[in-house]
Design an enzyme around this catalytic site. Structure first.
Site, PDB file in Angstrom:
ATOM      1  N   GLY A  33       0.691  -1.026  -0.107  1.00 58.98           N
ATOM      2  CA  GLY A  33      -0.180  -0.106  -0.094  1.00 58.98           C
ATOM      3  C   GLY A  33       1.044   1.255   0.063  1.00 58.98           C
ATOM      4  N   ASN A  34       0.381   2.326   0.435  1.00 62.05           N
ATOM      5  CA  ASN A  34       0.934   3.656   0.311  1.00 62.05           C
ATOM      6  C   ASN A  34       0.335   4.694   1.495  1.00 62.05           C
ATOM      7  OD1 ASN A  34      -0.742   5.529  -1.136  1.00 62.05           O
ATOM      8  ND2 ASN A  34      -0.619   4.094  -2.603  1.00 62.05           N
ATOM      9  N   ARG A  35       0.948   5.618   1.552  1.00 63.34           N
ATOM     10  CA  ARG A  35       0.626   6.582   2.737  1.00 63.34           C
ATOM     11  C   ARG A  35      -0.568   7.540   2.290  1.00 63.34           C
ATOM     12  NH1 ARG A  35       3.960   6.038   6.839  1.00 63.34           N
ATOM     13  NH2 ARG A  35       6.212   5.172   6.270  1.00 63.34           N
ATOM     14  N   ALA A 100      -3.344   7.781  -5.415  1.00 63.07           N
ATOM     15  CA  ALA A 100      -2.098   7.398  -5.253  1.00 63.07           C
ATOM     16  C   ALA A 100      -2.119   6.027  -5.604  1.00 63.07           C
ATOM     17  CB  ALA A 100      -1.370   7.343  -3.810  1.00 63.07           C
TER      18      ALA A 100
END
Ligand code: CTP
Ligand code: CA
Length: 226
Positions: A33-35, A100
């Protein structure tokens, strides 16, 4: 009481907007995943709706309450987001990509939980389709707005993305420092188009979203001007 009429410059305009992160499964219980919190995208979706647009929000997993938009579609992976966008893209006037999106995904997620048998583990990743570039490359593309989150050379990289992907506008922000961006309530943006730019100083994401929505409406309305 009588209120002055609210300006609705986007009345009758259909907007498709991606937001949030994507999750790329490694096995049934894990993902890459990402932030991204999704906050900027959700705020922008609401701000565009408030200007009169009918907004369809294609959202990756977030912890946010459902925003006040016409329609919300929830997805998890980049491929799901790509599908959800491409079946709707021909039918919108404006496309805004704030998501994102994971650039890569594990080639084949394991069918069962990966066990810690080995001392090291190598993941093989393959590239995801670029949703924004695909929409901009349609034969009759909508007015297309991208984002660029960069840690360095912010404006140069963003201008390169604007031209390379054939976008109408790109909103660039610096990430990874303490100046706003991912996981923060505030953000600053530099918005670029082919022959212009506008700077938005650091402010809370709701205010910034309203200012950016206004600019999108202005540029959309002036799109046929040379
Ligand atoms: N984007 C997209 N689909 C992808 C990757 C990115 O729609 N598979 C969109 C993002 O929503 C954003 C813009 O493209 O609006 C730029 O994303 P960014 O990650 O900054 O750029 P990339 O083109 O992925 O290049 P890089 O990560 O190498 O900087
Ligand atoms: Ca990327």
């Amino acid at each position: 009481a009588l209120f002055p009429p609210v300006a609705r410059p986007l009345a009758g305009v259909r907007v498709l907007l991606t937001a949030g992160p994507t999750r790329e499964p490694l096995d049934p219980v894990r993902f890459l995943g990402n932030r991204s919190s999704g906050r900027m995208g959700f705020a922008l979706a609401e701000a565009l709706e408030a200007l009169g647009a009918r907004v369809t929000l294609i959202a990756g997993p977030t912890a946010l309450a459902a925003p006040r938009v016409t329609e919300q579609v929830e997805v998890e992976t980049a491929l799901e987001m790509y599908e959800a966008v491409m079946v709707r893209a021909a039918d919108c006037h404006i496309f805004v990509a704030t998501a994102a999106v994971a650039d890569y995904r594990p080639e084949t997620p394991a069918a069962t939980k990966i066990k810690k048998d080995a001392e090291s583990l190598t993941l093989h990743l393959v590239r995801n389709p670029d949703i924004l570039a695909a929409v901009a490359a349609l034969s009759q593309p909508p007015f297309t707005v991208g984002f660029a989150a960069e840690t360095d050379h912010v404006e140069a990289y963003a201008r390169d993305k604007l031209l390379r992907k054939g976008l109408d506008m790109i909103a660039a922000n610096r990430v990874g420092g303490d100046q706003g961006g991912f996981e923060r309530p505030e953000n600053a943006l530099t918005v670029l188009w082919r022959d212009g730019r506008r700077e938005f100083p650091l402010m809370d994401k709701t205010r910034l979203a309203r200012a950016l929505a206004q600019l999108i409406a202005e540029r959309y309305q002036g799109r046929h001007a040379a």
